[in-house]
Write a protein that holds these residues in place. Structure first.
Motif, PDB file in Angstrom:
ATOM      1  N   TYR A 118       0.977  -1.255  -0.084  1.00 15.60           N
ATOM      2  CA  TYR A 118       0.041  -0.260   0.152  1.00 15.60           C
ATOM      3  C   TYR A 118       0.835   1.280  -0.131  1.00 15.60           C
ATOM      4  CZ  TYR A 118      -2.770   3.799   2.440  1.00 15.60           C
ATOM      5  OH  TYR A 118      -3.316   4.993   2.534  1.00 15.60           O
ATOM      6  N   VAL A 119       1.974   1.330   0.857  1.00 17.89           N
ATOM      7  CA  VAL A 119       2.926   2.362   0.867  1.00 17.89           C
ATOM      8  C   VAL A 119       3.443   2.621  -0.379  1.00 17.89           C
ATOM      9  CG1 VAL A 119       4.629   3.321   2.064  1.00 17.89           C
ATOM     10  CG2 VAL A 119       3.029   2.038   3.470  1.00 17.89           C
ATOM     11  N   ALA A 120       4.062   1.482  -0.935  1.00 21.27           N
ATOM     12  CA  ALA A 120       4.865   1.855  -2.442  1.00 21.27           C
ATOM     13  C   ALA A 120       3.838   2.210  -3.191  1.00 21.27           C
ATOM     14  CB  ALA A 120       5.258   0.347  -2.728  1.00 21.27           C
ATOM     15  N   ASN A 121       2.593   1.860  -3.384  1.00 21.09           N
ATOM     16  CA  ASN A 121       1.650   2.216  -4.452  1.00 21.09           C
ATOM     17  C   ASN A 121       1.342   3.526  -4.240  1.00 21.09           C
ATOM     18  OD1 ASN A 121      -0.389   2.082  -6.329  1.00 21.09           O
ATOM     19  ND2 ASN A 121      -1.464   0.774  -5.176  1.00 21.09           N
ATOM     20  N   ILE A 156      -6.184   4.909 -10.640  1.00 22.16           N
ATOM     21  CA  ILE A 156      -7.306   4.934  -9.491  1.00 22.16           C
ATOM     22  C   ILE A 156      -7.369   3.627  -9.142  1.00 22.16           C
ATOM     23  CG2 ILE A 156      -9.498   5.533  -9.014  1.00 22.16           C
ATOM     24  CD1 ILE A 156      -7.636   8.000  -9.354  1.00 22.16           C
ATOM     25  N   GLN A 157      -7.575   2.688 -10.187  1.00 22.87           N
ATOM     26  CA  GLN A 157      -7.901   1.085  -9.749  1.00 22.87           C
ATOM     27  C   GLN A 157      -6.882   0.744  -8.894  1.00 22.87           C
ATOM     28  OE1 GLN A 157      -8.721  -0.636 -13.392  1.00 22.87           O
ATOM     29  NE2 GLN A 157     -11.171  -0.082 -13.580  1.00 22.87           N
ATOM     30  N   GLU A 158      -5.515   1.027  -9.221  1.00 20.23           N
ATOM     31  CA  GLU A 158      -4.370   0.239  -8.458  1.00 20.23           C
ATOM     32  C   GLU A 158      -4.523   1.026  -7.103  1.00 20.23           C
ATOM     33  OE1 GLU A 158      -0.704   0.797 -10.289  1.00 20.23           O
ATOM     34  OE2 GLU A 158      -1.138  -0.763 -11.754  1.00 20.23           O
ATOM     35  N   LEU A 159      -4.578   1.994  -6.866  1.00 22.10           N
ATOM     36  CA  LEU A 159      -5.013   2.616  -5.404  1.00 22.10           C
ATOM     37  C   LEU A 159      -6.314   2.121  -4.964  1.00 22.10           C
ATOM     38  CD1 LEU A 159      -4.428   6.512  -6.083  1.00 22.10           C
ATOM     39  CD2 LEU A 159      -3.072   5.060  -5.023  1.00 22.10           C
ATOM     40  N   GLU A 160      -7.407   1.982  -5.616  1.00 21.74           N
ATOM     41  CA  GLU A 160      -8.230   1.245  -5.027  1.00 21.74           C
ATOM     42  C   GLU A 160      -8.092  -0.307  -4.280  1.00 21.74           C
ATOM     43  OE1 GLU A 160     -12.362   3.124  -7.402  1.00 21.74           O
ATOM     44  OE2 GLU A 160     -11.104   1.421  -8.099  1.00 21.74           O
ATOM     45  N   GLU A 187      -0.536 -10.046  -8.645  1.00 25.71           N
ATOM     46  CA  GLU A 187       0.397  -9.484  -9.705  1.00 25.71           C
ATOM     47  C   GLU A 187       0.984  -8.149  -9.330  1.00 25.71           C
ATOM     48  OE1 GLU A 187      -0.194  -8.080 -14.244  1.00 25.71           O
ATOM     49  OE2 GLU A 187       0.056 -10.219 -14.181  1.00 25.71           O
ATOM     50  N   LEU A 188      -0.153  -7.405  -9.016  1.00 23.17           N
ATOM     51  CA  LEU A 188       0.346  -5.768  -8.537  1.00 23.17           C
ATOM     52  C   LEU A 188       0.965  -6.019  -7.231  1.00 23.17           C
ATOM     53  CD1 LEU A 188      -0.144  -2.857  -8.551  1.00 23.17           C
ATOM     54  CD2 LEU A 188      -2.349  -3.426  -7.480  1.00 23.17           C
ATOM     55  N   ASP A 189       0.802  -6.644  -6.482  1.00 23.05           N
ATOM     56  CA  ASP A 189       1.540  -6.930  -5.242  1.00 23.05           C
ATOM     57  C   ASP A 189       2.835  -7.285  -5.371  1.00 23.05           C
ATOM     58  OD1 ASP A 189      -0.383  -6.277  -3.433  1.00 23.05           O
ATOM     59  OD2 ASP A 189      -1.066  -8.160  -3.066  1.00 23.05           O
ATOM     60  N   ARG A 190       3.097  -8.438  -6.384  1.00 21.14           N
ATOM     61  CA  ARG A 190       4.561  -8.586  -6.803  1.00 21.14           C
ATOM     62  C   ARG A 190       5.238  -7.436  -7.241  1.00 21.14           C
ATOM     63  NH1 ARG A 190       1.871 -13.507  -7.766  1.00 21.14           N
ATOM     64  NH2 ARG A 190       1.603 -12.862 -10.258  1.00 21.14           N
ATOM     65  N   ARG A 191       4.565  -6.713  -8.205  1.00 18.38           N
ATOM     66  CA  ARG A 191       5.154  -5.523  -8.854  1.00 18.38           C
ATOM     67  C   ARG A 191       5.482  -4.628  -7.876  1.00 18.38           C
ATOM     68  NH1 ARG A 191       2.740  -1.249 -11.287  1.00 18.38           N
ATOM     69  NH2 ARG A 191       0.850  -2.508 -11.555  1.00 18.38           N
ATOM     70  N   LEU A 192       4.670  -4.474  -7.016  1.00 20.63           N
ATOM     71  CA  LEU A 192       5.115  -3.294  -5.843  1.00 20.63           C
ATOM     72  C   LEU A 192       6.197  -3.502  -4.939  1.00 20.63           C
ATOM     73  CD1 LEU A 192       1.324  -2.336  -5.154  1.00 20.63           C
ATOM     74  CD2 LEU A 192       3.095  -0.863  -6.315  1.00 20.63           C
ATOM     75  N   ARG A 193       6.179  -4.978  -4.535  1.00 23.01           N
ATOM     76  CA  ARG A 193       7.377  -5.498  -3.601  1.00 23.01           C
ATOM     77  C   ARG A 193       8.612  -5.402  -4.355  1.00 23.01           C
ATOM     78  NH1 ARG A 193       5.764  -7.645   0.648  1.00 23.01           N
ATOM     79  NH2 ARG A 193       7.848  -8.110   1.487  1.00 23.01           N
ATOM     80  N   GLU A 225      12.069  -4.349  -2.511  1.00 23.42           N
ATOM     81  CA  GLU A 225      13.028  -5.791  -2.354  1.00 23.42           C
ATOM     82  C   GLU A 225      14.096  -6.261  -3.213  1.00 23.42           C
ATOM     83  OE1 GLU A 225       9.979  -8.937  -2.226  1.00 23.42           O
ATOM     84  OE2 GLU A 225       9.651  -8.759   0.108  1.00 23.42           O
ATOM     85  N   THR A 226      15.134  -5.251  -3.136  1.00 22.77           N
ATOM     86  CA  THR A 226      16.086  -5.373  -4.178  1.00 22.77           C
ATOM     87  C   THR A 226      17.540  -5.070  -3.192  1.00 22.77           C
ATOM     88  OG1 THR A 226      17.217  -4.125  -6.114  1.00 22.77           O
ATOM     89  CG2 THR A 226      15.691  -2.650  -4.479  1.00 22.77           C
TER      90      THR A 226
END
Length: 835
Positions: free
Chosen positions: A257-260, A285-289, A409-415, A419-420
């Motif tokens: 959530y914070v990353a997004n 907007i959909q990703e924030l939702e 899929e969105l969560d993986r992209r945000l992580r 996570e690097t």
């Protein structure tokens, strides 16, 4: 715009409830992070950090040029002052960039410890006007966080009247009550919102009772549960209104959530200063939702619109709206998709009653006419196959709404953003290299971001190069190998006397040493002045009071009550009417009875409402009951002759330093915060001038105080006071809770609602204790009582003060004669003997 602002002037402030969220904030572009430690912050349920971690936290943040603010945004009780000092000392030692504070007593303590340690006034200070900003000027607050109820127009006015930095919430959960002014959790469960223990009573269902009849509301039950704030498209207007810090709510939220959210607002701020038009697209907007949403709203930023703040049909996270169920098959559901969906996404079926368990789970397959579809579908009619053990299809009905609750899929992209192993950010370092034959090679490294410089010389003298001498290409290649550090090579300046050379190993060593030394300078803690002190060096002890000389005050909310109180032996009457226009008549009636009268200000002062305060002066009362710091500052400047200023509970006085602060500002008596139980009240009284403390001994607890008007929202077609038809003057509304108590809702002159507890609260059993500690002023508050009840209750309390009856007798009598009985409320959390 108040002044020309650059990108560097604007701060994007992110929440962090744990290390993972902190890394997510930094990786995605936050300029500052706010966090709490294990005690003293308004998110007691968050994981929070340990006080011992403060140095490591600040080193991590400062390494990336990010500021760190510690949240200390709760009331501090008297027996916690030593611990509070210990935490402030730790913050100063660790170089915390600022502490976010609610309690003005804590502000006073911090300034006694350090004159230059930065303080930010929390939104829990209920700062909603330029007057409230000016009130805290003597304490050198660096910044104030405005109330979430301030509109863009309000913010612009406040910004124009102050040079103080302004911070505004732009995204996340909304409290329905003004921050710092909600007592519901305290009243019902001893879990104070002013102590970080909010029980979220606003998210519960209520029935609306109008003139003693339940109003039919269909599936609308969550009358006090706001949608979530999302001001992404308002970023340009907020910058132009003078906002310098954009605050994201969410210390209880996930790192994803914070990353997004941080990434989206970073994009919007950067676009503004790049001169680009930024309009959030559907995907944004959909990703924030998806990360968290109860439905989005601008809150009050675009002005009051009671039709948009509360949905009323659900109180919890929903995610992205997908559409409705069109048909239920044996093994699938036909859904008219309005948003993308793919295998593995989580969905829930909304039958319109969130109090019941809802069907939901992971999407197993997507079909069209029985044929499987691979990949994502964007929208249209599709058959959705759920996991066999996830959903009971017999419980899903045609017409049920469908929400996408998770997107792996969105969560993986945000992580991946945090996570690097690579540094999240890198900063330019300018290098000057000076070389003379036979002398060490000297390199001067400057961290452009901080301005700090280190000098590193070679351990071997420079020699004449036989081949491939040092030049810009060689030095840029060797000195620029800064991978794995937070630096990259910026400008390179050479001052070399001829064809010179040193071993490559020397250049590598110089580079490593320089990077290490620069990093040490970058992460070293900020330094502040600090003095040691005894937090109780300024306490006051007073003699016990006697009940036969104690003052009894009646707070009345109708002319009938004032007339009735005027026939008793009360020493003072307070008028707290819904409309200030009725105050002159209140003064007239009290004076006819030979009684002194004080008039109460509204709980909140907004820009443009000074006229309300002037009208109170024009009514010529004996006193004014001050309910917010903006009003106190206004009257400090006006200095109304012959009118005493009395501080009410909403000033949130919970310790002796807060009491002293307000008494030093011209208040004649202060009223302790309603967050105190009897034991905590006694702690306060034992360290304060109790002769100047007023105790509210009987009342209906004002639980919610909110800009959200349930009258306008559910009884009118209007959107605000200009077109609602003043339905509050035609009807009386109560909210019935799950245990069938009906809590009255009253409106003030600013159209704000207060929800009062249905049951009276009495502290009669503790009168003897309060008298012993020197309290000689007691207040009895009335809400809807008729004149006979007013006189009956006041007589009981006078008898108790004079020792004719015990406090227990008063309590039992009130309990027996009141239809709903009485409660001890938060006063019961004590080991003190009742009598």
């Amino acid at each position: 715009m108040k002044k020309d602002l650059s990108r560097e002037d604007i701060e994007l402030l992110a929440p962090a409830g744990n290390w993972e969220a902190m890394r997510a904030a930094v990786a995605n572009g936050a300029n500052a992070v706010y966090f709490g430690v294990e005690k003293f912050n308004a998110r007691a349920r968050a994981h929070n950090f340990l006080m011992d971690e403060l140095p490591a936290i600040m080193e991590f943040l400062h390494m990336y040029g990010v500021k760190g603010f510690l949240t200390f945004n709760i009331l501090v009780f008297e027996n916690e002052m030593e611990e509070a000092k210990e935490l402030i000392d730790a913050c100063i030692d660790a170089g915390v960039d600022a502490v976010i504070v609610q309690d003005l007593g804590l502000v006073k303590l911090i300034r006694e410890i350090s004159p230059d340690f930065p303080i930010h006034g929390s939104t829990q200070m209920t700062i909603t006007s330029a007057e409230a900003v000016d009130f805290v000027k003597p304490y050198d607050l660096e910044r104030v966080v405005l109330g979430r109820e301030n509109s863009l127009k309000h913010i612009e006015k406040i910004s124009a009247e102050t040079e103080k930095e302004l911070e505004v919430f732009v995204h996340g959960a909304l409290c329905v009550s003004y921050s710092g002014q909600c007592l519901t959790s305290e009243m019902w469960g001893g879990r104070s919102a002013n102590r970080g223990e909010c029980a979220q009573a606003c998210r519960l269902p209520y029935d609306m009772i109008v003139e003693n009849e339940q109003k039919e509301m269909g599936n609308i039950a969550y009358l006090l549960s706001p949608k979530d704030l999302a001001a992404l498209e308002l970023v340009p207007q907020l910058i132009e209104a003078g906002v310098t810090s954009f605050k994201i709510e969410g210390r209880l939220k996930s790192a994803e959530y914070v990353a997004n959210v941080v990434a989206k607002y970073r994009k919007a701020i950067d676009a503004y200063f790049a001169g680009e038009q930024y309009d959030p697209n559907v995907i944004d907007i959909q990703e924030l939702e998806q990360s968290f949403s109860r439905g989005f709203t601008h809150g009050f930023l675009s002005g009051t619109n009671h039709k948009q703040l509360v949905d009323g049909t659900f109180p919890k996270k929903r995610g992205v709206y997908l559409g409705q169920v069109k048909k239920v098959y044996r093994d699938a559901l036909l859904i008219d998709l309005q948003a993308p969906l793919k295998r593995g996404d989580g969905i829930v079926f909304d039958a319109g009653d969130p109090t019941q368990d809802e069907e939901g789970g992971r999407v197993y397959d997507i079909r069209i006419k029985g044929q499987k579809i691979e990949g994502k579908v964007e929208g249209g009619l599709y058959e959705i196959v759920m996991g066999r053990n996830d959903v009971d299809l017999h419980r899903v009905q045609v017409g049920d709404k469908v929400w996408r609750t998770s997107d792996p899929e969105l969560d993986r992209r945000l992580r991946k953003t945090f996570e690097t192993e690579k540094p999240y950010r890198t900063f330019p370092v300018d290098v000057s290299v000076h070389g003379r034959l036979g002398e060490p090679l000297v390199s001067i490294w400057t961290d452009v971001n901080t301005g700090k410089t280190v000098t590193v010389a070679s351990e071997k003298a420079v020699e004449t190069a036989m081949k491939r001498p040092l030049n810009e290409e060689v030095l840029r290649d060797q000195l620029g190998r800064l991978g794995g550090t937070v630096y990259y090579l910026g400008d390179l300046h050479l001052d070399l006397d001829g064809d010179l050379i040193v071993p490559m190993s020397e250049l590598n060593r110089m580079r490593r040493v320089a990077a290490e030394e620069l990093l040490k300078l970058r992460i070293e803690p900020r330094t502040y002045q600090k003095r040691d002190l005894d937090v109780y060096e300024d306490t006051v002890a007073v003699d016990p009071a006697t009940g036969d000389t104690a003052n009894l005050i009646a707070l009345c909310r109708s002319l009938e009550q004032i007339e009735a109180a005027g026939k008793t032996d009360v020493d003072y009457i307070y008028a707290d009417f819904e409309f200030v226009r009725d105050y002159p008549k209140a003064v007239e009636v009290a004076r006819a009875a030979g009684k002194k009268i004080a008039l109460a200000t509204p709980r909140i002062l907004m820009p443009g409402e000074r006229g309300i305060l002037l009208n109170i002066i024009k009514a010529k009362p004996d006193g004014i009951l001050i309910r917010n710091t903006g009003a106190l500052y206004f009257y400090e400047q006006e200095r109304p002759e012959g009118i005493e200023l009395i501080g009410d509970f909403s000033l949130n006085i919970a310790n002796h330093k807060a009491a002293r602060l307000f008494l030093e500002r011209g208040i004649s008596r202060i009223t302790a915060s309603y967050d105190l139980n009897t034991e905590q009240m006694v702690d306060l009284l034992s360290q304060s001038d109790a002769s100047k403390v007023e105790v509210v001994i009987h009342q209906h607890m004002p639980m919610f105080h909110t800009e959200h008007c349930v009258y306008a929202t559910f009884l009118s077609e209007g959107t605000d006071y200009t077109n609602c038809g003043q339905v509050c003057e035609q009807h009386r509304v109560s909210l019935r809770d799950r245990v069938d108590f009906e809590h009255p809702v009253r409106v003030d002159t600013g159209c704000r609602n207060t929800v009062y507890n249905a049951v009276d609260q009495s502290g009669a059993e503790f009168l003897k204790e309060f008298l012993q500690y020197g309290v000689n002023t007691y207040r009895v508050e009335f809400l809807e009582e008729d004149g006979d009840r007013v006189q009956e209750v006041l007589k009981l309390y006078r008898q108790a003060l004079e020792g004719e009856v015990t406090g227990t007798h008063v309590w039992r009598t009130l309990n027996a004669t009141n239809q709903l009985g009485v409660t001890r409320g938060q006063l019961t959390k004590t080991g003190i003997t009742r009598g």
